[in-house]
Motif scaffolding. Structure first.
Motif, PDB file in Angstrom:
ATOM      1  N   ARG A  41       0.984  -1.127  -0.006  1.00 53.58           N
ATOM      2  CA  ARG A  41      -0.064  -0.135  -0.109  1.00 53.58           C
ATOM      3  C   ARG A  41       0.729   1.126  -0.237  1.00 53.58           C
ATOM      4  O   ARG A  41       2.209   1.181   0.247  1.00 53.58           O
ATOM      5  CB  ARG A  41      -1.051   0.223   1.402  1.00 53.58           C
ATOM      6  CG  ARG A  41      -1.883  -1.065   1.421  1.00 53.58           C
ATOM      7  CD  ARG A  41      -2.926  -0.879   2.421  1.00 53.58           C
ATOM      8  NE  ARG A  41      -4.071  -1.639   2.552  1.00 53.58           N
ATOM      9  CZ  ARG A  41      -4.268  -2.526   3.567  1.00 53.58           C
ATOM     10  NH1 ARG A  41      -3.285  -2.639   4.328  1.00 53.58           N
ATOM     11  NH2 ARG A  41      -5.299  -3.261   3.430  1.00 53.58           N
ATOM     12  N   ASN A  42       0.528   2.491  -0.302  1.00 58.67           N
ATOM     13  CA  ASN A  42       0.919   3.740  -0.083  1.00 58.67           C
ATOM     14  C   ASN A  42       1.256   3.770   1.499  1.00 58.67           C
ATOM     15  O   ASN A  42       0.315   3.510   2.239  1.00 58.67           O
ATOM     16  CB  ASN A  42       0.060   4.782  -0.432  1.00 58.67           C
ATOM     17  CG  ASN A  42      -0.192   5.035  -1.950  1.00 58.67           C
ATOM     18  OD1 ASN A  42       0.772   4.722  -2.894  1.00 58.67           O
ATOM     19  ND2 ASN A  42      -1.445   5.547  -2.429  1.00 58.67           N
ATOM     20  N   HIS A 191       1.839  -0.008  -6.347  1.00 60.48           N
ATOM     21  CA  HIS A 191       0.624  -0.581  -5.468  1.00 60.48           C
ATOM     22  C   HIS A 191      -0.382  -0.849  -6.685  1.00 60.48           C
ATOM     23  O   HIS A 191      -1.532  -1.282  -6.481  1.00 60.48           O
ATOM     24  CB  HIS A 191       0.128   0.382  -4.570  1.00 60.48           C
ATOM     25  CG  HIS A 191      -0.243   1.790  -5.343  1.00 60.48           C
ATOM     26  ND1 HIS A 191       0.773   2.961  -5.401  1.00 60.48           N
ATOM     27  CD2 HIS A 191      -1.437   2.248  -5.901  1.00 60.48           C
ATOM     28  CE1 HIS A 191       0.153   3.714  -6.087  1.00 60.48           C
ATOM     29  NE2 HIS A 191      -1.201   3.326  -6.301  1.00 60.48           N
ATOM     30  N   ALA A 264      -4.782   0.779  -1.119  1.00 58.34           N
ATOM     31  CA  ALA A 264      -3.935  -0.066  -1.982  1.00 58.34           C
ATOM     32  C   ALA A 264      -2.931   0.678  -2.662  1.00 58.34           C
ATOM     33  O   ALA A 264      -3.193   1.784  -3.274  1.00 58.34           O
ATOM     34  CB  ALA A 264      -4.739  -0.878  -2.628  1.00 58.34           C
TER      35      ALA A 264
END
Length: 264
Positions: A41-42, A191, A264
């Motif tokens: 994820r970020n 991502h 995400a």
């Protein structure tokens, strides 16, 4: 370096910022001659991991080596490792060709190499366009062209598909596969799970700590399970319990919960 040696080796790699563990005891080897997706994820620690690998950030603990050595100790590192990351900056007022030629000078390469990578990345038509007038997709191609100037052994690309249109994404996928087939190691941080599923050989999934490292085929059962589903099982098991709406539910006007993909 033996062909069996890892191209990149991370051992207990940890980074703590102001009491927060951005990367937590990450241990993984990345194989040479393959496309590896670094997925998360970020905010999962992907870029921080790459910055430590490249000597741009100092680990709190652990080690990161590339081609058997820390980046700072690697002979001819700027020629052997090609990098595309946000924040690398450009040359104020430069054209596409001009910026690439400046990098050629920095790397000790002939000026004509700029024209070669422009043609390879499809930027030759925009050679005289100011970089500040380039679209996001063109800037991504320029970043890849810059990374390829010295014909490196390893490419490290941070979110290279951001801003690319469908044609650009398809081109990027084919380009990365071709580079790996030519013996290069490609590490792609992203991502964008659906796109990476069509691109990578190996997968490293992290959410600050390591959640999976291995082949894409092993992770997905040779494609029997989607990468996206396996990803969420590994980083957030609770998010995988997604009810499936049936006809009775729909006609009763009950809204079926949906998984939140925004992280995400």
């Amino acid at each position: 370096m033996s062909s069996s040696d890892p191209a990149v080796s991370l051992n207990g790699l940890t980074k703590i910022y102001k009491g927060v563990r951005a990367v937590d005891a990450l241990t993984v080897d990345i194989r040479a001659g393959r496309v590896t997706g670094l997925l998360g994820r970020n905010g999962a620690g992907k870029t921080t991991t790459l910055r430590m690998l490249l000597g741009l950030a100092t680990p709190t603990a652990g080690t990161a080596t590339i081609l058997g050595k820390p980046y700072a100790e690697l002979p001819d590192a700027a020629h052997r490792i090609g990098v595309s990351m946000d924040g690398m900056g450009g040359v104020t007022g430069a054209t596409v060709r001009g910026e690439l030629r400046i990098w050629c000078t920095v790397l000790g390469l002939p000026a004509g190499r700029a024209d070669q990578v422009m043609e390879y990345t499809g930027l030759d038509y925009a050679a005289d366009r100011p970089v500040k007038g380039c679209s996001t997709g063109m800037r991504q191609r320029l970043a890849l062209a810059t990374a390829l100037l010295a014909d490196p052994e390893i490419l490290i690309l941070d979110e290279p598909a951001n801003g690319l249109d469908p044609d650009g994404i398809r081109w990027l996928r084919a380009t990365l596969r071709t580079l790996a087939l030519g013996g290069r190691t490609v590490i792609v941080s992203s991502h964008q799970l659906a796109e990476l599923e069509q691109t990578v050989d190996d997968v490293v999934i992290m959410q600050h700590s390591l959640r999976y490292a291995g082949t894409l085929d092993d992770l997905t059962g040779d494609g029997a399970v989607r990468l996206e589903d396996r990803f969420f099982e590994l980083v957030d098991p609770a998010a995988t319990a997604v009810p499936v709406a049936d006809t009775a539910t729909a006609t009763a006007g009950i809204r079926t919960p949906e998984r939140n993909y925004s992280r995400a």
